[in-house]
Design a protein around this motif. Structure first.
Motif, mmCIF file in Angstrom:
data_model
loop_
_atom_site.group_PDB
_atom_site.id
_atom_site.type_symbol
_atom_site.label_atom_id
_atom_site.label_comp_id
_atom_site.label_asym_id
_atom_site.label_seq_id
_atom_site.Cartn_x
_atom_site.Cartn_y
_atom_site.Cartn_z
ATOM 1 N N TRP A 118 45.507 39.755 45.328
ATOM 2 C CA TRP A 118 44.594 40.664 44.645
ATOM 3 C C TRP A 118 44.066 39.961 43.410
ATOM 4 C CZ3 TRP A 118 42.632 45.544 45.486
ATOM 5 C CH2 TRP A 118 43.075 46.185 46.638
ATOM 6 N N LEU A 119 42.755 39.970 43.241
ATOM 7 C CA LEU A 119 42.099 39.358 42.087
ATOM 8 C C LEU A 119 41.439 40.442 41.245
ATOM 9 C CD1 LEU A 119 40.332 36.325 43.848
ATOM 10 C CD2 LEU A 119 42.628 36.425 42.852
ATOM 11 N N THR A 159 44.450 36.518 38.864
ATOM 12 C CA THR A 159 45.184 37.319 39.832
ATOM 13 C C THR A 159 45.654 38.590 39.139
ATOM 14 O OG1 THR A 159 47.342 36.356 39.347
ATOM 15 C CG2 THR A 159 45.986 35.242 41.008
ATOM 16 N N GLN A 215 40.860 42.562 46.963
ATOM 17 C CA GLN A 215 41.784 41.698 47.705
ATOM 18 C C GLN A 215 40.972 40.639 48.444
ATOM 19 O OE1 GLN A 215 44.279 43.767 50.517
ATOM 20 N NE2 GLN A 215 45.948 42.299 50.286
ATOM 21 N N GLU A 216 41.383 39.383 48.321
ATOM 22 C CA GLU A 216 40.626 38.278 48.913
ATOM 23 C C GLU A 216 40.483 38.449 50.428
ATOM 24 O OE1 GLU A 216 40.306 34.125 47.034
ATOM 25 O OE2 GLU A 216 42.447 34.542 47.193
ATOM 26 N N GLU A 217 41.561 38.761 51.067
ATOM 27 C CA GLU A 217 41.573 38.983 52.518
ATOM 28 C C GLU A 217 42.806 39.818 52.818
ATOM 29 O OE1 GLU A 217 43.829 34.833 53.696
ATOM 30 O OE2 GLU A 217 41.638 34.861 53.611
#
Length: 494
Positions: free
Chosen positions: A84-85, A55, A77-79
């Motif tokens: 946030w990765l 992350t 951002q995953e969704e």
């Protein structure tokens, strides 16, 4: 009806700042990683493999360029509204997360080593890539500077193990506390001076690149480079800059003299005095183990760019000269670095957890060994079993299987066997040492032809007719002697 626009074909090229690695490069890297792991393991460090993705919050904002927080990482951002990765930018931030997450299960202190690729979203340049390998070793939970001294000793041992002899490298040691003391003396303490301190750190870190005059400009109003780009300076007064420059010039002929000079420069600063005392202790510990100034020195010019270091910092520099792309001689420079980061795990736990470690830039170290001719950049290919009769493929596969069972790399030619010359060209391109030949006539007589491709190439370049006849590159042996004869040829060329 409008004609549908044809989609262009994708370009067959790696993204900018990335590259592919083939054969010998991968083999040489794997061999180096195994050698480094062997040294780390002998020092009692255990292997750890963490995820390539963390992350963004866990990674933190520690890359050197404080003006672009998080801009130096590859993140997404995953969704919408999700986490946030990011791809890891080093191996230390993931270790801090592991040490916090598994603190009740891990031994204390926890000693680990890890190796693998890291990614930085930075401007690529010659020899500078956005993906590169690191090989780290860290001790988490040890407050004593004996842990720092051990890391420095291990780094020196590692460089020698991979083929950098004594005299071709130096491990340089400094302490961030000493630098903080100098900054305090120069009037740069306090939260309101954080940006200026960051510029000063980056300026000192560029001493090798810009020289003392260039650093002096960065400490003042700024520096204009040859391309016309202007880098904003720290805005220090001449008196403040004098203090910083005196610190960078504090190295003396031996460790005790350097420590004495540093004590003068941090007079009146408690944190600076602590740092000097730690450097003195590290020097004593290393000297007791036989690591003298021919291997490890105290050097105030070492800063390290990452923002999480809190105490001793160290850097391994290769001291021999190479020739750059313009034919000019220059020193190879740094191949490893690290330091103490006592506050990094604290971000997760709220409690201070002492830690120290080192990271080796494997790709740079490999480049150095290639530049000195200490590794060849080539690898020996497999023995190639040629195919003379399509309907006898099982026989050829059997030969390859016997060779593999004896620990010899071997493959059967799987292209179109119609043109035998193409098979030998293939073996040459594969840098194969030996080719096996058996047609129906040889099969009927229970023999095989063994072609020594290494000797054949040498004779073709150098031999007279008499030498060619006396050292035939192709011999006929009994089928039962196949493995023994191939082994003998490989041993001769080893």
């Amino acid at each position: 009806m409008a004609k549908e626009k044809k989609q262009p074909r994708p370009k067959a090229e790696a993204p900018k700042g990335f590259r592919d690695y083939f054969g010998a490069e991968v083999a040489e890297r794997n061999e180096m990683l195994a050698t480094i792991a062997g040294v780390y393991s002998r020092y009692g460090f255990d292997p750890l493999e963490t995820s390539a993705v963390e992350t963004l919050e866990a990674l933190g904002k520690y890359l050197p360029d404080v003006d672009r927080p998080h801009a130096g990482v590859f993140a997404w951002q995953e969704e919408e509204g999700g986490d946030w990765l990011a791809l890891r930018y080093d191996m230390t931030a993931p270790l801090a997360r592991v040490a916090a997450q598994f603190r009740n299960d891990l031994p204390n202190p926890y000693r680990r080593y890890t190796m693998g690729p890291v990614w930085r979203n930075e401007k690529p340049g010659p020899g500078r890539f956005r993906q590169f390998y690191q090989c780290d070793a860290d001790t988490v939970g040890a407050a004593s500077v004996a842990a720092d001294a051990e890391i420095c000793a291990m780094l020196a041992d590692t460089l020698e193990a991979v083929g950098i002899p004594r005299g071709d490298y130096i491990v340089r040691v400094n302490n961030r506390k000493v630098l903080n003391g100098v900054l305090e003396v120069a009037g740069l303490a306090g939260d309101d001076k954080e940006e200026a301190r960051g510029i000063v750190l980056r300026a000192i870190d560029k001493l090798d690149k810009f020289g003392a005059d260039g650093v002096r400009l960065l400490l003042g109003k700024g520096r204009l480079d040859e391309s016309g780009d202007f880098t904003e300076g720290a805005g220090l007064s001449d008196e403040q800059a004098d203090v910083i420059m005196a610190f960078m010039d504090a190295r003396r002929t031996d460790g005790p003299a350097t420590v004495a000079r540093l004590s003068q420069l941090v007079a009146g600063s408690a944190i600076g005095a602590d740092g000097v005392a730690e450097l003195e202790q590290i020097a004593d510990l290393l000297a007791a183990q036989g690591y003298g100034p021919d291997r490890i020195i105290i050097d105030p010019s070492v800063v390290r760019g990452l923002g999480y270091y809190t105490g001793p910092v160290y850097e391994a520099e290769l001291t021999f000269e190479i020739t750059d792309e313009k034919g000019r001689p220059r020193q190879f420079g740094s191949v490893a670095g690290g330091g103490r980061y006592d506050d990094l795990v604290k971000r997760f736990t709220g409690q201070e957890v002492p830690a120290t470690g080192v990271s080796i830039g494997v790709d740079r170290l490999l480049a150095a060994l290639r530049a000195k001719g200490r590794i060849g950049g080539t690898m020996e290919g497999p023995v190639v079993v040629t195919v003379m009769d399509r309907d006898r493929m099982a026989d050829y596969q059997s030969m390859a299987s016997e060779l593999r069972a004896a620990g010899i790399r071997a493959e059967v030619y799987l292209g179109n066997p119609k043109n035998f010359g193409n098979q030998l060209k293939y073996a040459d391109k594969r840098q194969s040492p030996v080719a096996i030949i058996q047609g129906s006539d040889e099969a009927a007589r229970g023999v095989v032809q063994i072609k020594d491709l290494v000797l054949g190439a040498k004779l073709a370049e150098e031999a007279t007719l008499e030498e060619w006849k006396s050292q035939p590159a192709q011999t006929e042996v009994s089928r039962s002697d196949l493995v023994a004869e191939v082994r003998a040829i490989l041993d001769r060329h080893a």
